[in-house]
Design a protein around this motif. Structure first.
Motif, PDB file in Angstrom:
ATOM      1  N   GLN A 202      -5.501  75.571  17.511  1.00 40.53           N
ATOM      2  CA  GLN A 202      -5.354  76.660  16.537  1.00 40.53           C
ATOM      3  C   GLN A 202      -6.261  76.404  15.335  1.00 40.53           C
ATOM      4  OE1 GLN A 202      -3.339  79.376  17.186  1.00 40.53           O
ATOM      5  NE2 GLN A 202      -3.179  78.377  19.180  1.00 40.53           N
ATOM      6  N   PRO A 203      -7.354  77.162  15.194  1.00 40.48           N
ATOM      7  CA  PRO A 203      -8.308  76.916  14.105  1.00 40.48           C
ATOM      8  C   PRO A 203      -7.675  76.933  12.707  1.00 40.48           C
ATOM      9  CG  PRO A 203      -9.229  78.471  15.675  1.00 40.48           C
ATOM     10  CD  PRO A 203      -7.796  78.254  16.058  1.00 40.48           C
ATOM     11  N   ASP A 204      -6.739  77.817  12.463  1.00 34.50           N
ATOM     12  CA  ASP A 204      -6.138  77.884  11.127  1.00 34.50           C
ATOM     13  C   ASP A 204      -5.345  76.628  10.803  1.00 34.50           C
ATOM     14  OD1 ASP A 204      -4.197  78.939  13.112  1.00 34.50           O
ATOM     15  OD2 ASP A 204      -2.922  79.338  11.374  1.00 34.50           O
ATOM     16  N   ILE A 205      -4.665  76.074  11.781  1.00 34.78           N
ATOM     17  CA  ILE A 205      -3.898  74.847  11.572  1.00 34.78           C
ATOM     18  C   ILE A 205      -4.838  73.669  11.357  1.00 34.78           C
ATOM     19  CG2 ILE A 205      -2.341  73.173  12.659  1.00 34.78           C
ATOM     20  CD1 ILE A 205      -0.921  75.564  13.990  1.00 34.78           C
ATOM     21  N   LEU A 206      -5.866  73.556  12.192  1.00 32.61           N
ATOM     22  CA  LEU A 206      -6.820  72.451  12.059  1.00 32.61           C
ATOM     23  C   LEU A 206      -7.550  72.513  10.721  1.00 32.61           C
ATOM     24  CD1 LEU A 206      -8.305  72.278  15.658  1.00 32.61           C
ATOM     25  CD2 LEU A 206      -6.514  70.862  14.644  1.00 32.61           C
ATOM     26  N   ARG A 207      -7.902  73.716  10.287  1.00 32.02           N
ATOM     27  CA  ARG A 207      -8.581  73.868   9.002  1.00 32.02           C
ATOM     28  C   ARG A 207      -7.700  73.365   7.865  1.00 32.02           C
ATOM     29  NH1 ARG A 207      -9.033  78.831   9.249  1.00 32.02           N
ATOM     30  NH2 ARG A 207     -10.959  78.863  10.442  1.00 32.02           N
ATOM     31  N   ARG A 208      -6.431  73.784   7.863  1.00 24.82           N
ATOM     32  CA  ARG A 208      -5.514  73.377   6.791  1.00 24.82           C
ATOM     33  C   ARG A 208      -5.260  71.868   6.819  1.00 24.82           C
ATOM     34  NH1 ARG A 208      -4.512  72.524   2.265  1.00 24.82           N
ATOM     35  NH2 ARG A 208      -2.376  72.421   1.561  1.00 24.82           N
ATOM     36  N   LEU A 209      -5.074  71.305   8.017  1.00 25.75           N
ATOM     37  CA  LEU A 209      -4.879  69.855   8.119  1.00 25.75           C
ATOM     38  C   LEU A 209      -6.108  69.106   7.609  1.00 25.75           C
ATOM     39  CD1 LEU A 209      -3.091  69.533  11.573  1.00 25.75           C
ATOM     40  CD2 LEU A 209      -2.091  69.157   9.311  1.00 25.75           C
ATOM     41  N   GLY A 210      -7.300  69.595   7.954  1.00 22.89           N
ATOM     42  CA  GLY A 210      -8.531  68.983   7.469  1.00 22.89           C
ATOM     43  C   GLY A 210      -8.609  69.013   5.955  1.00 22.89           C
ATOM     44  N   GLU A 211      -8.225  70.140   5.361  1.00 25.39           N
ATOM     45  CA  GLU A 211      -8.212  70.255   3.901  1.00 25.39           C
ATOM     46  C   GLU A 211      -7.228  69.262   3.288  1.00 25.39           C
ATOM     47  OE1 GLU A 211      -7.188  74.363   3.520  1.00 25.39           O
ATOM     48  OE2 GLU A 211      -9.259  75.047   3.835  1.00 25.39           O
ATOM     49  N   MET A 212      -6.068  69.124   3.900  1.00 23.67           N
ATOM     50  CA  MET A 212      -5.052  68.199   3.385  1.00 23.67           C
ATOM     51  C   MET A 212      -5.533  66.755   3.467  1.00 23.67           C
ATOM     52  SD  MET A 212      -1.647  70.036   4.925  1.00 23.67           S
ATOM     53  CE  MET A 212      -0.507  68.776   4.402  1.00 23.67           C
ATOM     54  N   PHE A 213      -6.164  66.388   4.587  1.00 20.37           N
ATOM     55  CA  PHE A 213      -6.694  65.025   4.725  1.00 20.37           C
ATOM     56  C   PHE A 213      -7.805  64.784   3.706  1.00 20.37           C
ATOM     57  CE2 PHE A 213      -5.408  65.256   9.437  1.00 20.37           C
ATOM     58  CZ  PHE A 213      -4.179  64.673   9.172  1.00 20.37           C
ATOM     59  N   ALA A 214      -8.684  65.771   3.518  1.00 15.95           N
ATOM     60  CA  ALA A 214      -9.805  65.627   2.586  1.00 15.95           C
ATOM     61  C   ALA A 214      -9.315  65.393   1.156  1.00 15.95           C
ATOM     62  CB  ALA A 214     -10.697  66.868   2.646  1.00 15.95           C
ATOM     63  N   GLU A 215      -8.217  66.013   0.794  1.00 16.53           N
ATOM     64  CA  GLU A 215      -7.655  65.832  -0.553  1.00 16.53           C
ATOM     65  C   GLU A 215      -7.234  64.387  -0.809  1.00 16.53           C
ATOM     66  OE1 GLU A 215      -4.378  68.568  -0.676  1.00 16.53           O
ATOM     67  OE2 GLU A 215      -5.694  70.326  -0.733  1.00 16.53           O
ATOM     68  N   ARG A 216      -6.976  63.641   0.247  1.00 14.94           N
ATOM     69  CA  ARG A 216      -6.480  62.273   0.112  1.00 14.94           C
ATOM     70  C   ARG A 216      -7.567  61.202   0.208  1.00 14.94           C
ATOM     71  NH1 ARG A 216      -2.678  65.593   1.429  1.00 14.94           N
ATOM     72  NH2 ARG A 216      -0.479  65.196   1.109  1.00 14.94           N
ATOM     73  N   LEU A 217      -8.800  61.615   0.445  1.00 15.59           N
ATOM     74  CA  LEU A 217      -9.894  60.654   0.546  1.00 15.59           C
ATOM     75  C   LEU A 217     -10.276  60.145  -0.836  1.00 15.59           C
ATOM     76  CD1 LEU A 217     -12.241  62.368   3.143  1.00 15.59           C
ATOM     77  CD2 LEU A 217     -10.769  60.382   3.485  1.00 15.59           C
ATOM     78  N   PRO A 218     -10.520  58.857  -0.938  1.00 13.02           N
ATOM     79  CA  PRO A 218     -10.961  58.300  -2.221  1.00 13.02           C
ATOM     80  C   PRO A 218     -12.336  58.851  -2.615  1.00 13.02           C
ATOM     81  CG  PRO A 218     -10.296  56.556  -0.701  1.00 13.02           C
ATOM     82  CD  PRO A 218     -10.339  57.828   0.077  1.00 13.02           C
TER      83      PRO A 218
END
Length: 64
Positions: free
Chosen positions: A37-53
Motif C-alpha cells: 500500500q503506497p500510502d502506508i509505506l509513504r507515511r511509515l517512511g516519513e515517520m522513520f525519517a523524522e527519527r534519523l539523527p
C-alpha cells in the motif's frame, strides 16, 4: 486516518490461526497486505525519517 488504524484496516485478520510457534490466535497481522500500500509505506517512511539523527546521508535495512 491514523497510520495504525490504516494498517489494521488493511492487514489485521480475525479468525483462527496457528502461529509458527504452534500457539493459537484469534488474530493475525499480515505484513504483506500493508507492504503493498503506497500510502502506508509513504507515511511509515516519513515517520522513520523524522527519527534519523542530523547528518545521516545513507541508510540500509532489510528488504521487504
Amino acid at each position: 486516518m491514523d497510520i495504525a488504524q490504516r494498517i489494521a484496516e488493511i492487514a489485521l485478520l480475525r479468525g483462527e490461526f496457528t502461529l509458527r510457534s504452534g500457539r493459537k490466535s484469534s488474530f493475525y497481522l499480515d505484513k504483506y497486505l500493508f507492504s503493498t500500500q503506497p500510502d502506508i509505506l509513504r507515511r511509515l517512511g516519513e515517520m522513520f525519517a523524522e527519527r534519523l539523527p542530523e547528518g545521516v546521508t545513507r541508510l540500509a535495512g532489510a528488504e521487504l
